[in-house]
Design a protein around this motif. Structure first.
Motif, PDB file in Angstrom:
ATOM      1  N   ARG A  40       1.021  -2.668   6.931  1.00 10.25           N
ATOM      2  CA  ARG A  40       1.909  -2.355   8.046  1.00 10.25           C
ATOM      3  C   ARG A  40       1.075  -2.309   9.316  1.00 10.25           C
ATOM      4  N   SER A  68      -1.316   0.573  10.537  1.00 10.76           N
ATOM      5  CA  SER A  68      -1.856   1.292   9.390  1.00 10.76           C
ATOM      6  C   SER A  68      -3.286   0.849   9.113  1.00 10.76           C
ATOM      7  N   THR A 113       2.126  -2.112   1.503  1.00  8.14           N
ATOM      8  CA  THR A 113       2.343  -0.668   1.569  1.00  8.14           C
ATOM      9  C   THR A 113       2.443  -0.243   3.022  1.00  8.14           C
ATOM     10  N   ALA A 114       3.158   0.866   3.265  1.00  9.72           N
ATOM     11  CA  ALA A 114       3.296   1.396   4.620  1.00  9.72           C
ATOM     12  C   ALA A 114       2.091   2.226   5.018  1.00  9.72           C
ATOM     13  N   ALA A 135       2.556   6.660   1.343  1.00 11.16           N
ATOM     14  CA  ALA A 135       3.644   5.757   0.953  1.00 11.16           C
ATOM     15  C   ALA A 135       3.283   5.058  -0.353  1.00 11.16           C
ATOM     16  N   VAL A 178       6.658  -4.707   5.821  1.00  8.47           N
ATOM     17  CA  VAL A 178       6.839  -3.255   5.845  1.00  8.47           C
ATOM     18  C   VAL A 178       6.726  -2.734   7.262  1.00  8.47           C
ATOM     19  N   ARG A 194       7.789   1.213   9.613  1.00 14.33           N
ATOM     20  CA  ARG A 194       7.675   2.662   9.430  1.00 14.33           C
ATOM     21  C   ARG A 194       8.770   3.277   8.564  1.00 14.33           C
ATOM     22  N   SER A 195       9.856   2.563   8.318  1.00 17.36           N
ATOM     23  CA  SER A 195      10.933   3.168   7.543  1.00 17.36           C
ATOM     24  C   SER A 195      11.510   2.265   6.459  1.00 17.36           C
ATOM     25  N   ASP A 228      14.678   0.851   1.260  1.00 22.85           N
ATOM     26  CA  ASP A 228      14.201   2.157   1.701  1.00 22.85           C
ATOM     27  C   ASP A 228      13.153   2.630   0.706  1.00 22.85           C
ATOM     28  N   TYR A 229      11.879   2.465   1.062  1.00 26.34           N
ATOM     29  CA  TYR A 229      10.808   2.806   0.114  1.00 26.34           C
ATOM     30  C   TYR A 229      10.594   4.315   0.002  1.00 26.34           C
ATOM     31  N   ASN A 230      11.239   5.097   0.893  1.00 22.95           N
ATOM     32  CA  ASN A 230      11.162   6.556   0.792  1.00 22.95           C
ATOM     33  C   ASN A 230      12.300   7.146  -0.036  1.00 22.95           C
TER      34      ASN A 230
END
Length: 413
Positions: A278, A281, A316-317, A321, A369, A371-372, A388-390
């Motif tokens: 990301r 990151s 990956t974020a 994450a 990816v 931030r959300s 939505d990876y969260n």
């Protein structure tokens, strides 16, 4: 279809922008020594022809290698914009604003009309019209890397040219500066300089720091054997080498370099060769052969090898994450990086996936990816998934398209 928002309320975001604008506007007046009418009438961060927004203006640039059709998908409005056909396109890269469609004879430049300017303590988000810019010369294997002042095009034979960024942003390629010498890797703008590798004697490549005209200004005493892959992070430039990564960092005009070794002998086919992360990151990913993924934590200076199923794409974020891996079963798998364990998996999203063929020019799906959300392109299904990876890899939205999105990059970040 609902409209995505990256913030829970628009009002707090607008308030934040107002406060930040006031803060840096005051700083600018203090530095200039005046509070003139001109400085007060021109908003901080003003860009002619663009509208400033209170949130990130994410867009996906898409390409169909079979037909040459291209599209831009606005992730804020959900609208799909038709853009020019680009026959012969084989790969697509981005610098966060421009999409570079690589073909046999050059790279066609498309301004996605969405970008972010990071001032360190705050950021500005912009949106503008989508427009074609022109074509950089250079055949297969040409690499395009951008910074605040220049965009550098490095051809497969190691020759490079620097294009003025300001003119590119105004819709023209401008007159390039041809850099002297032949380079062993991409020339990467960083900290108002250019970072690259030199050497043609068959031995390890040597790190070089150049000014924007190509003159060498520093030569940190580090080498990189069998260089493959590069990435820009907040911690500096990462270059992939046979024994790990080389991190180049600038501090107050001084450039230093340090190795981040694998800590073990790694076969060439299992080395990190193409980094994905990301933007913003300092956690990078790269396939580690067929059934594993490397995760490089630049801040900690450590490599982690996560054992997975057959890897098609990974990303990956960043810190905290999950590692996202599209595997050959067509499902998205989430892994806890520190534990190296799978934590969740989706139902199959894609069909008939190849298990090989990754790398430059690859037309296998990718994972983008921010931030959300994460985005996965499905060429055969003519769609893009927003995940939505969260939230246990929940499919938040599905965008149906009229083209096969075999190529995809995200801009506006």
């Amino acid at each position: 279809m609902f409209v995505r928002r990256n913030v829970t309320s628009l009002a707090p975001a607008l308030a934040a922008v107002i406060l930040l604008t006031a803060g840096c506007g005051g700083q600018e007046e203090a530095e200039s020594g005046s509070g003139s009418r001109t400085s007060l009438s021109t908003p901080h961060g003003y860009v002619e022809g663009a509208a400033e927004a209170a949130e990130q203006q994410s867009r996906l640039v898409l390409g169909d290698i079979a037909s040459g059709d291209t599209r831009v998908l606005d992730l804020i409005t959900g609208k799909v914009h038709d853009t020019a056909r680009m026959p012969g396109v084989a790969a697509l890269t981005t610098d966060g604003r421009f999409g570079y469609f690589h073909g046999a004879d050059g790279a066609q430049v498309l301004d996605s009309g969405a970008w972010t300017v990071d001032h360190g303590d705050h950021v500005h988000y912009y949106r503008a019209e989508i427009k074609e810019v022109g074509e950089f010369p250079g055949g297969t294997g040409t690499r395009v890397r951008s910074g605040a002042g220049v965009t550098v095009v490095t051809s497969a034979d190691g020759r490079a040219s620097a294009y003025p960024r300001a003119q590119l942003e105004q819709g023209a390629l401008g007159t390039p500066t041809r850099l002297p010498g032949v380079y062993a890797g991409a020339v990467v703008p960083y900290a108002e300089h250019l970072i690259t590798l030199t050497g043609d004697d068959g031995g390890p490549a040597r790190l070089a720091v150049l000014d924007r005209s190509g003159e060498r200004v520093a030569t940190p005493e580090e080498e990189c054997e069998d260089p493959r892959g590069d990435a820009v992070t907040r911690r500096g430039i990462v270059l992939g080498c046979a024994d790990g990564a080389l991190l180049v960092h600038e501090d107050d005009g001084t450039f230093t370099a340090e190795k981040i070794p694998y800590g073990e002998d790694v076969p060439r086919q299992e080395r990190a060769a193409e980094f994905r992360h990301r933007p913003g990151s300092s956690t990078l990913t790269a396939p580690a052969g067929r059934d594993a993924v490397w995760v490089l934590d630049v801040t900690k200076g450590t490599w982690t090898r996560v054992e997975t199923g057959p890897v098609v794409a990974a990303n990956t974020a960043g810190e905290g994450a999950p590692l996202l891996v599209l595997e050959s079963d067509g499902a998205m798998h989430g892994y806890d990086i520190s534990a190296g364990k799978e934590t969740t998996v989706t139902d199959p999203l894609l069909r008939d996936l190849p298990e090989t063929g990754r790398g430059p020019g690859s037309v296998t799906p990718v994972i983008e990816v921010d931030r959300s959300r994460a985005y996965l392109n499905d060429p055969e299904g003519k769609r893009v998934y927003e995940i939505d990876y969260n939230d246990d890899l929940r499919v938040a939205r599905t965008f149906d398209l009229d083209v096969r999105p075999s190529l995809m990059v995200e801009t506006g970040r």
